[in-house]
Write a protein that holds these residues in place. Structure first.
Motif, PDB file in Angstrom:
ATOM      1  N   UNK A   1     -52.605  46.397  -1.686  1.00 50.89           N
ATOM      2  CA  UNK A   1     -53.079  47.765  -1.877  1.00 50.89           C
ATOM      3  C   UNK A   1     -52.057  48.498  -2.741  1.00 50.89           C
ATOM      4  N   UNK A   2     -52.566  49.219  -3.738  1.00 49.21           N
ATOM      5  CA  UNK A   2     -51.705  49.953  -4.652  1.00 49.21           C
ATOM      6  C   UNK A   2     -51.035  51.099  -3.904  1.00 49.21           C
ATOM      7  N   UNK A   3     -49.705  51.241  -4.055  1.00 46.90           N
ATOM      8  CA  UNK A   3     -49.011  52.347  -3.390  1.00 46.90           C
ATOM      9  C   UNK A   3     -49.597  53.693  -3.828  1.00 46.90           C
ATOM     10  N   UNK A   4     -49.693  54.609  -2.889  1.00 50.97           N
ATOM     11  CA  UNK A   4     -50.241  55.920  -3.197  1.00 50.97           C
ATOM     12  C   UNK A   4     -51.706  56.046  -2.839  1.00 50.97           C
ATOM     13  N   UNK A   5     -52.264  54.977  -2.291  1.00 50.64           N
ATOM     14  CA  UNK A   5     -53.649  55.043  -1.836  1.00 50.64           C
ATOM     15  C   UNK A   5     -54.655  55.068  -2.964  1.00 50.64           C
ATOM     16  N   UNK A   6     -55.574  56.013  -2.908  1.00 51.53           N
ATOM     17  CA  UNK A   6     -56.650  56.189  -3.874  1.00 51.53           C
ATOM     18  C   UNK A   6     -57.621  55.018  -3.902  1.00 51.53           C
ATOM     19  N   UNK A   7     -57.573  54.141  -2.902  1.00 51.73           N
ATOM     20  CA  UNK A   7     -58.555  53.078  -2.784  1.00 51.73           C
ATOM     21  C   UNK A   7     -58.447  51.964  -3.796  1.00 51.73           C
ATOM     22  N   UNK A   8     -57.282  51.795  -4.407  1.00 54.60           N
ATOM     23  CA  UNK A   8     -57.097  50.756  -5.416  1.00 54.60           C
ATOM     24  C   UNK A   8     -56.262  49.603  -4.852  1.00 54.60           C
ATOM     25  N   UNK A   9     -56.560  48.402  -5.317  1.00 51.04           N
ATOM     26  CA  UNK A   9     -55.801  47.221  -4.912  1.00 51.04           C
ATOM     27  C   UNK A   9     -55.802  46.234  -6.069  1.00 51.04           C
ATOM     28  N   UNK A  10     -54.916  45.263  -5.956  1.00 51.08           N
ATOM     29  CA  UNK A  10     -54.866  44.165  -6.919  1.00 51.08           C
ATOM     30  C   UNK A  10     -55.028  42.872  -6.138  1.00 51.08           C
ATOM     31  N   UNK A  11     -56.002  42.070  -6.555  1.00 49.76           N
ATOM     32  CA  UNK A  11     -56.203  40.746  -5.955  1.00 49.76           C
ATOM     33  C   UNK A  11     -55.629  39.718  -6.924  1.00 49.76           C
ATOM     34  N   UNK A  12     -54.748  38.878  -6.421  1.00 47.93           N
ATOM     35  CA  UNK A  12     -54.183  37.794  -7.212  1.00 47.93           C
ATOM     36  C   UNK A  12     -54.798  36.507  -6.693  1.00 47.93           C
ATOM     37  N   UNK A  13     -55.488  35.792  -7.584  1.00 45.32           N
ATOM     38  CA  UNK A  13     -56.279  34.633  -7.175  1.00 45.32           C
ATOM     39  C   UNK A  13     -55.829  33.395  -7.939  1.00 45.32           C
ATOM     40  N   UNK A  14     -55.514  32.342  -7.205  1.00 41.77           N
ATOM     41  CA  UNK A  14     -55.229  31.040  -7.797  1.00 41.77           C
ATOM     42  C   UNK A  14     -56.496  30.215  -7.663  1.00 41.77           C
ATOM     43  N   UNK A  15     -56.971  29.663  -8.781  1.00 38.17           N
ATOM     44  CA  UNK A  15     -58.260  28.987  -8.772  1.00 38.17           C
ATOM     45  C   UNK A  15     -58.261  27.803  -9.736  1.00 38.17           C
ATOM     46  N   UNK A  16     -59.255  26.945  -9.570  1.00 36.79           N
ATOM     47  CA  UNK A  16     -59.477  25.786 -10.436  1.00 36.79           C
ATOM     48  C   UNK A  16     -60.438  26.225 -11.530  1.00 36.79           C
ATOM     49  N   UNK A  17     -59.963  26.252 -12.778  1.00 38.40           N
ATOM     50  CA  UNK A  17     -60.794  26.787 -13.862  1.00 38.40           C
ATOM     51  C   UNK A  17     -61.974  25.896 -14.225  1.00 38.40           C
ATOM     52  N   UNK A  18     -62.035  24.699 -13.674  1.00 42.64           N
ATOM     53  CA  UNK A  18     -63.206  23.842 -13.900  1.00 42.64           C
ATOM     54  C   UNK A  18     -64.337  24.186 -12.926  1.00 42.64           C
ATOM     55  N   UNK A  19     -64.023  24.980 -11.898  1.00 46.40           N
ATOM     56  CA  UNK A  19     -65.023  25.271 -10.869  1.00 46.40           C
ATOM     57  C   UNK A  19     -65.444  26.728 -10.798  1.00 46.40           C
ATOM     58  N   UNK A  20     -64.605  27.635 -11.285  1.00 48.17           N
ATOM     59  CA  UNK A  20     -64.917  29.057 -11.168  1.00 48.17           C
ATOM     60  C   UNK A  20     -64.237  29.823 -12.305  1.00 48.17           C
ATOM     61  N   UNK A  21     -64.818  30.960 -12.662  1.00 49.12           N
ATOM     62  CA  UNK A  21     -64.253  31.800 -13.716  1.00 49.12           C
ATOM     63  C   UNK A  21     -63.746  33.113 -13.123  1.00 49.12           C
ATOM     64  N   UNK A  22     -62.836  33.776 -13.808  1.00 47.37           N
ATOM     65  CA  UNK A  22     -62.391  35.089 -13.328  1.00 47.37           C
ATOM     66  C   UNK A  22     -63.543  36.093 -13.202  1.00 47.37           C
ATOM     67  N   UNK A  23     -64.507  36.023 -14.108  1.00 46.79           N
ATOM     68  CA  UNK A  23     -65.659  36.930 -14.032  1.00 46.79           C
ATOM     69  C   UNK A  23     -66.447  36.704 -12.740  1.00 46.79           C
ATOM     70  N   UNK A  24     -66.573  35.453 -12.312  1.00 48.47           N
ATOM     71  CA  UNK A  24     -67.279  35.152 -11.063  1.00 48.47           C
ATOM     72  C   UNK A  24     -66.506  35.683  -9.867  1.00 48.47           C
ATOM     73  N   UNK A  25     -65.186  35.651  -9.926  1.00 47.68           N
ATOM     74  CA  UNK A  25     -64.363  36.196  -8.848  1.00 47.68           C
ATOM     75  C   UNK A  25     -64.586  37.702  -8.730  1.00 47.68           C
TER      76      UNK A  25
END
Length: 102
Positions: free
Chosen positions: A61-85
């Motif tokens: 969760x981003x400091x300061x609230x406002x409902x923002x967060x950052x998701x860091x995702x490790x994935x296999x690029x042969x099976x899924x794309x960032x757009x699908x995430x």
């Protein structure tokens, strides 16, 4: 084993091996909105982690609230794309977009 059957096995093995050789583990960062309570980040993490090809997910969760967060995702690029995430998070009620690469 006849030469034609042997050739077919070699061809099939080459196909399966080449896909595995081309696949790579990647990391994507997603900007996520509507993360406004203590249960939101775990929902985003669980939603994304259920996608085939996803290896790991952290949601910060981003400091300061406002409902923002950052998701860091490790994935296999042969099976899924960032757009699908990002789409999976968005469909769960937490609009997400892929951060530009730096």
């Amino acid at each position: 084993m006849t030469p034609s059957i042997r050739a077919a096995f070699i061809f099939a093995a080459a196909l399966f091996t080449s896909d595995a050789a081309q696949a790579a583990e990647r990391t994507a960062r997603l900007d996520v909105s509507n993360v406004s309570c203590v249960t939101c980040a775990p929902i985003v993490r669980r939603t994304i982690s259920r996608i085939p090809g996803v290896e790991a997910v952290t949601v910060t969760v981003t400091p300061g609230g406002r409902g923002q967060a950052v998701a860091t995702v490790t994935y296999d690029d042969a099976r899924v794309t960032p757009a699908a995430l990002a789409l999976a998070s968005t469909r769960a009620g937490y609009p997400a977009r892929v951060q530009a690469r730096r």
